[in-house]
Design an enzyme around this catalytic site. Structure first.
Site, PDB file in Angstrom:
ATOM      1  N   GLY A  31       0.800  -1.218   0.000  1.00 27.18           N
ATOM      2  CA  GLY A  31       0.000   0.000   0.000  1.00 27.18           C
ATOM      3  C   GLY A  31       0.828   1.260   0.000  1.00 27.18           C
ATOM      4  O   GLY A  31       2.033   1.239  -0.272  1.00 27.18           O
ATOM      5  N   LEU A  33       0.493   3.631  -2.181  1.00 30.65           N
ATOM      6  CA  LEU A  33       0.939   3.432  -3.561  1.00 30.65           C
ATOM      7  C   LEU A  33       1.538   4.694  -4.171  1.00 30.65           C
ATOM      8  O   LEU A  33       1.126   5.801  -3.869  1.00 30.65           O
ATOM      9  CB  LEU A  33      -0.249   2.966  -4.411  1.00 30.65           C
ATOM     10  CG  LEU A  33      -0.959   1.711  -3.896  1.00 30.65           C
ATOM     11  CD1 LEU A  33      -2.190   1.422  -4.735  1.00 30.65           C
ATOM     12  CD2 LEU A  33      -0.022   0.516  -3.884  1.00 30.65           C
ATOM     13  N   GLY A  36       5.633   4.069  -8.892  1.00 29.45           N
ATOM     14  CA  GLY A  36       6.331   2.791  -9.105  1.00 29.45           C
ATOM     15  C   GLY A  36       5.340   1.628  -9.113  1.00 29.45           C
ATOM     16  O   GLY A  36       5.364   0.776 -10.008  1.00 29.45           O
ATOM     17  N   HIS A  37       4.437   1.602  -8.108  1.00 29.02           N
ATOM     18  CA  HIS A  37       3.425   0.532  -8.066  1.00 29.02           C
ATOM     19  C   HIS A  37       2.514   0.615  -9.292  1.00 29.02           C
ATOM     20  O   HIS A  37       2.144  -0.404  -9.873  1.00 29.02           O
ATOM     21  CB  HIS A  37       2.530   0.669  -6.825  1.00 29.02           C
ATOM     22  CG  HIS A  37       3.254   0.558  -5.520  1.00 29.02           C
ATOM     23  ND1 HIS A  37       3.420   1.623  -4.669  1.00 29.02           N
ATOM     24  CD2 HIS A  37       3.821  -0.508  -4.903  1.00 29.02           C
ATOM     25  CE1 HIS A  37       4.060   1.232  -3.584  1.00 29.02           C
ATOM     26  NE2 HIS A  37       4.318  -0.059  -3.699  1.00 29.02           N
ATOM     27  N   GLN A  61       7.507  -9.607   7.813  1.00 30.27           N
ATOM     28  CA  GLN A  61       8.762  -9.202   7.173  1.00 30.27           C
ATOM     29  C   GLN A  61       9.407  -8.000   7.861  1.00 30.27           C
ATOM     30  O   GLN A  61      10.385  -7.453   7.370  1.00 30.27           O
ATOM     31  CB  GLN A  61       8.560  -8.942   5.680  1.00 30.27           C
ATOM     32  CG  GLN A  61       7.723  -7.725   5.312  1.00 30.27           C
ATOM     33  CD  GLN A  61       7.391  -7.672   3.822  1.00 30.27           C
ATOM     34  OE1 GLN A  61       6.589  -8.447   3.315  1.00 30.27           O
ATOM     35  NE2 GLN A  61       8.018  -6.761   3.111  1.00 30.27           N
ATOM     36  N   LYS A 149      13.415  -2.169  -7.968  1.00 30.39           N
ATOM     37  CA  LYS A 149      14.014  -1.412  -6.864  1.00 30.39           C
ATOM     38  C   LYS A 149      14.373  -2.353  -5.716  1.00 30.39           C
ATOM     39  O   LYS A 149      15.402  -2.224  -5.082  1.00 30.39           O
ATOM     40  CB  LYS A 149      13.085  -0.319  -6.373  1.00 30.39           C
ATOM     41  CG  LYS A 149      13.807   0.503  -5.358  1.00 30.39           C
ATOM     42  CD  LYS A 149      13.036   1.665  -4.854  1.00 30.39           C
ATOM     43  CE  LYS A 149      13.334   1.837  -3.407  1.00 30.39           C
ATOM     44  NZ  LYS A 149      12.438   1.016  -2.584  1.00 30.39           N
ATOM     45  N   ASP A 150      13.510  -3.344  -5.483  1.00 26.37           N
ATOM     46  CA  ASP A 150      13.809  -4.361  -4.471  1.00 26.37           C
ATOM     47  C   ASP A 150      14.501  -5.517  -5.199  1.00 26.37           C
ATOM     48  O   ASP A 150      13.930  -6.605  -5.353  1.00 26.37           O
ATOM     49  CB  ASP A 150      12.523  -4.815  -3.796  1.00 26.37           C
ATOM     50  CG  ASP A 150      11.891  -3.683  -3.007  1.00 26.37           C
ATOM     51  OD1 ASP A 150      12.547  -3.158  -2.100  1.00 26.37           O
ATOM     52  OD2 ASP A 150      10.755  -3.299  -3.326  1.00 26.37           O
ATOM     53  N   SER A 186       7.604   4.117  -0.739  1.00 26.31           N
ATOM     54  CA  SER A 186       6.631   4.594   0.251  1.00 26.31           C
ATOM     55  C   SER A 186       7.360   5.236   1.428  1.00 26.31           C
ATOM     56  O   SER A 186       6.822   6.107   2.104  1.00 26.31           O
ATOM     57  CB  SER A 186       5.773   3.428   0.752  1.00 26.31           C
ATOM     58  OG  SER A 186       5.190   2.770  -0.353  1.00 26.31           O
TER      59      SER A 186
HETATM   60  O1  PAF Z   1       7.684  -5.288  -2.012  1.00 25.78           O
HETATM   61  C1  PAF Z   1       6.740  -5.268  -1.191  1.00 25.78           C
HETATM   62  O2  PAF Z   1       5.963  -4.314  -1.098  1.00 25.78           O
HETATM   63  C2  PAF Z   1       6.545  -6.452  -0.240  1.00 25.78           C
HETATM   64  O3  PAF Z   1       7.764  -6.987   0.152  1.00 25.78           O
HETATM   65  C3  PAF Z   1       5.633  -7.547  -0.819  1.00 25.78           C
HETATM   66  C4  PAF Z   1       6.212  -8.169  -2.060  1.00 25.78           C
HETATM   67  C5  PAF Z   1       4.263  -6.952  -1.132  1.00 25.78           C
HETATM   68  C6  PAF Z   1       5.437  -8.659   0.213  1.00 25.78           C
HETATM   69  O4  PAF Z   1       4.869  -8.178   1.384  1.00 25.78           O
END
Ligand code: PAF
Length: 281
Positions: A31, A33, A36-37, A61, A149-150, A186
């Site tokens: 969320g 957003l 990028g999203h 996480q 980015k990740d 975010s």
């Molecule tokens: O990249 C993210 O926003 C999170 O790590 C994901 C992939 C939604 C998992 O919670």
């Protein structure tokens, strides 16, 4: 656009869609957003009959001293953005419905997860892999789009899909940057005006490494030192890590000879930003 909160309902609708021959494109998010999203949603939208976006701030996480409670949330705004990108379904579960109190099965990747962010955030990728595996089971996507980015997360998800035979195609979405070069995140919202200006050092350090490499420098120690010097000169910026890794295995490199992922994490007060680039000599 439908908002679905119940995991069971999400799975039932997804299975019905699959039975009726529809393809499902999926963008998992936490969320708050940003562009990028939205760029990931456009990729999925253009390739599938049905676009599902999940919005779930996954507690598993986040480490004990991380920003789970403070993580920015704005569901109403997110809902409008999903609508404007023609999403069909927003899956918005509550934490208690996603994880049983006594949940004891986890997905743990153990080759790519120990370095880079995995070293600074122990357990982070176990939480990511587990929730993404669960989301794949609930949403039943044909393809899922994850942002570059990740970079480490993306490579770990690709490995999970390969090793556990998920019938999902993973698509890489490019990093989307603000006009001045800061990678969209975010977490940028946490930055003060001064930190926001100073945060440009992440991109500048990556550019410096790539310029020096283009001029012939191949020794990682030299490239890394020039990046550290650049960032250390910026007020409030504290290097968490700067690593040069093989782009496939994420093993740390001493010299650049093939596709190399240069990734960094820099803290501004309590805010930790990441960015990366792929260097090709
Ligand atoms: O990249 C993210 O926003 C999170 O790590 C994901 C992939 C939604 C998992 O919670």
């Amino acid at each position: 656009m439908k908002i679905i909160k119940s995991p069971e309902e999400m799975q039932r609708i997804a299975l019905d869609l699959k039975r009726s021959g529809k393809t499902i494109g999926f963008v998992p998010t936490m969320g708050f957003l940003h562009e990028g999203h939205l760029s990931l949603m456009r990729v999925a939208r253009s390739q599938c009959d049905v676009l599902v976006v999940s919005i779930f701030v996954n507690p598993t996480q986040f480490g004990p001293n991380e920003d789970l409670d403070a993580y920015p949330r704005d569901f109403e705004r997110d809902e409008q953005l999903c609508e404007s990108e023609l999403a069909d379904i927003v899956f918005y579960p509550e934490s208690g419905n996603m994880f049983a109190g006594d949940a004891s099965v986890w997905v743990d990747e153990d080759a790519l997860s120990g370095v880079l962010c995995g070293e600074s955030r122990p357990g982070h990728f176990r939480g990511v892999c587990t929730v993404v595996a669960k989301l794949f089971n609930l949403v039943q996507p044909d393809l899922a789009v994850f942002g570059e980015k990740d970079a480490q997360q993306l490579r770990i998800i690709e490995r999970m899909v390969r090793d556990l035979n998920f019938p999902v195609q993973i698509i890489r979405g490019p990093i989307i940057r603000e006009a001045d070069g800061l990678a969209m995140s975010s977490r940028n919202k946490y930055l003060t005006a001064e930190q926001r200006k100073n945060a440009l050092c992440l991109r500048k350090a990556l550019d410096l490494a790539s310029e020096r490499m283009a001029k012939g420098e191949r020794r990682v120690s030299n490239l890394r030192k020039s990046m550290v010097d650049l960032i250390d000169a910026v007020p409030e910026a504290e290097v968490d890590y700067i690593e040069f890794a093989d782009d496939g295995t994420l093993e740390p490199l001493k010299n650049i000879s093939g596709r190399t992922l240069v990734a960094l994490a820099v803290k501004f007060g309590a805010t930790r930003l990441i960015d990366n680039a792929v260097l090709i000599p």
